[in-house]
Write a protein that holds these residues in place. Structure first.
Motif, short mmCIF file in Angstrom:
data_model
loop_
_atom_site.label_atom_id
_atom_site.label_comp_id
_atom_site.label_asym_id
_atom_site.label_seq_id
_atom_site.Cartn_x
_atom_site.Cartn_y
_atom_site.Cartn_z
N THR A 197 0.85 -1.19 0.00
CA THR A 197 0.00 0.00 0.00
C THR A 197 0.89 1.24 0.00
O THR A 197 1.91 1.27 0.68
N VAL A 198 0.51 2.26 -0.78
CA VAL A 198 1.26 3.51 -0.84
C VAL A 198 0.37 4.62 -0.26
O VAL A 198 -0.78 4.79 -0.67
N ASN A 199 0.93 5.36 0.68
CA ASN A 199 0.21 6.48 1.30
C ASN A 199 0.33 7.70 0.37
O ASN A 199 1.41 8.24 0.18
N LEU A 200 -0.80 8.13 -0.22
CA LEU A 200 -0.79 9.27 -1.15
C LEU A 200 -1.11 10.59 -0.45
O LEU A 200 -1.26 11.62 -1.11
N ASP A 201 -1.22 10.59 0.87
CA ASP A 201 -1.56 11.81 1.61
C ASP A 201 -0.56 12.92 1.29
O ASP A 201 0.65 12.73 1.44
N GLY A 202 -1.05 14.04 0.80
CA GLY A 202 -0.20 15.17 0.44
C GLY A 202 0.34 15.14 -0.97
O GLY A 202 0.96 16.10 -1.42
N TRP A 203 0.13 14.04 -1.72
CA TRP A 203 0.55 13.99 -3.12
C TRP A 203 -0.35 14.93 -3.92
O TRP A 203 -1.47 15.25 -3.51
N THR A 204 0.13 15.35 -5.09
CA THR A 204 -0.66 16.25 -5.94
C THR A 204 -0.76 15.74 -7.37
O THR A 204 0.13 15.05 -7.86
N ASP B 287 -5.89 13.69 0.17
CA ASP B 287 -6.05 13.89 1.60
C ASP B 287 -6.40 12.56 2.27
O ASP B 287 -7.48 12.01 2.03
N HIS B 288 -5.49 12.05 3.08
CA HIS B 288 -5.71 10.80 3.84
C HIS B 288 -6.19 9.67 2.94
O HIS B 288 -7.23 9.07 3.20
N TYR B 289 -5.43 9.39 1.89
CA TYR B 289 -5.79 8.29 0.99
C TYR B 289 -4.62 7.33 0.85
O TYR B 289 -3.48 7.74 0.62
N ARG B 290 -4.92 6.03 0.96
CA ARG B 290 -3.92 4.98 0.79
C ARG B 290 -4.34 4.13 -0.41
O ARG B 290 -5.45 3.62 -0.44
N LEU C 221 -12.02 8.96 -6.50
CA LEU C 221 -11.95 10.21 -5.74
C LEU C 221 -12.48 11.33 -6.64
O LEU C 221 -12.42 11.23 -7.87
N TYR C 222 -12.97 12.39 -6.02
CA TYR C 222 -13.58 13.50 -6.76
C TYR C 222 -12.90 14.81 -6.37
O TYR C 222 -12.71 15.08 -5.18
N GLN C 223 -12.58 15.63 -7.39
CA GLN C 223 -11.95 16.92 -7.15
C GLN C 223 -12.97 17.96 -6.68
O GLN C 223 -12.58 19.01 -6.19
N ASN D 221 4.88 13.58 -5.37
CA ASN D 221 4.68 13.04 -4.03
C ASN D 221 4.53 14.17 -3.00
O ASN D 221 4.54 15.36 -3.37
N ASP D 222 4.42 13.81 -1.72
CA ASP D 222 4.18 14.80 -0.68
C ASP D 222 5.36 15.73 -0.44
O ASP D 222 5.23 16.73 0.26
N ARG D 223 6.50 15.45 -1.05
CA ARG D 223 7.67 16.35 -0.96
C ARG D 223 7.81 17.19 -2.23
O ARG D 223 8.81 17.88 -2.41
N GLY D 224 6.85 17.07 -3.15
CA GLY D 224 6.88 17.82 -4.39
C GLY D 224 7.77 17.21 -5.47
O GLY D 224 7.99 17.81 -6.51
N ARG D 225 8.27 15.99 -5.22
CA ARG D 225 9.13 15.33 -6.21
C ARG D 225 8.30 14.71 -7.32
O ARG D 225 7.26 14.11 -7.07
N PHE D 226 8.81 14.83 -8.54
CA PHE D 226 8.15 14.27 -9.73
C PHE D 226 8.02 12.76 -9.59
O PHE D 226 8.98 12.07 -9.27
#
Length: 170
Positions: free
Chosen positions: A77-84, A96-99, A120-122, A140-145
């Motif tokens: 499982t990958v934690n996508l919290d904070g990814w964009t 937001d709080h999605y795995r 998920l819905y925007q 990712n949550d650190r802004g890395r591509f």
């Protein structure tokens, strides 16, 4: 054994040991490369429906037929919290709080809806993805591509796309 023979024997032994050490150093990287597998993206943009089917009437149904799919290719499982997820014009969706479960695919819709494990819905009232050309970029949550997906004609190429050049949405 003469002193000369003894020195010669030691030199031959030292040369043999040095040569053996060099051979083993040279063979280590080659054997490691034999077992290396090509790096596959762990999480990637697997599909984009940038032009919602039917008329672009800005109805919630039409907005939700515009989406981006993200796939987790790993078993974990990958934690996508904070990814964009962002388009070229800077419209950004933040997870937001999605795995994302291992070997699973998630669909991010543009319109309004109830979030589930696979959708998920925007919650937007306007289209995000340009029909003619655009790029969806995942960070990712650190802004890395992490990954991107482009379509249509682009004046630039590669990663680190320039933002702000206008193109009209439908």
């Amino acid at each position: 054994m003469s002193a000369f023979a003894s020195v010669t024997a030691r030199r031959i032994a030292a040369a043999a040991l040095t040569a053996g050490a060099l051979v083993s150093v040279v063979t280590l990287p080659a054997s490691a490369a034999d077992h290396a597998r090509p790096e596959r993206p762990k999480v990637k943009i697997s599909d984009v429906q940038y032009d919602s089917p039917g008329r672009d009437d800005r109805s919630n149904r039409s907005l939700n037929r515009e989406w981006v799919e993200i796939t987790n290719n790993t078993r974990r499982t990958v934690n996508l919290d904070g990814w964009t997820l962002e388009d070229e014009d800077g419209h950004t969706y933040t997870f937001d709080h999605y795995r994302l479960e291992g070997r699973a695919t998630l669909r991010i819709h543009t319109g309004i809806g109830r979030d589930t494990d696979s959708d998920l819905y925007q919650d937007r009232r306007h289209y995000v993805w340009d029909n003619r050309s655009d790029t969806a970029t995942l960070r990712n949550d650190r802004g890395r591509f992490i990954d991107d997906e482009s379509w249509g004609h682009h004046r630039h190429s590669g990663h680190g796309h320039s933002h702000g050049h206008g193109h009209g949405h439908r």
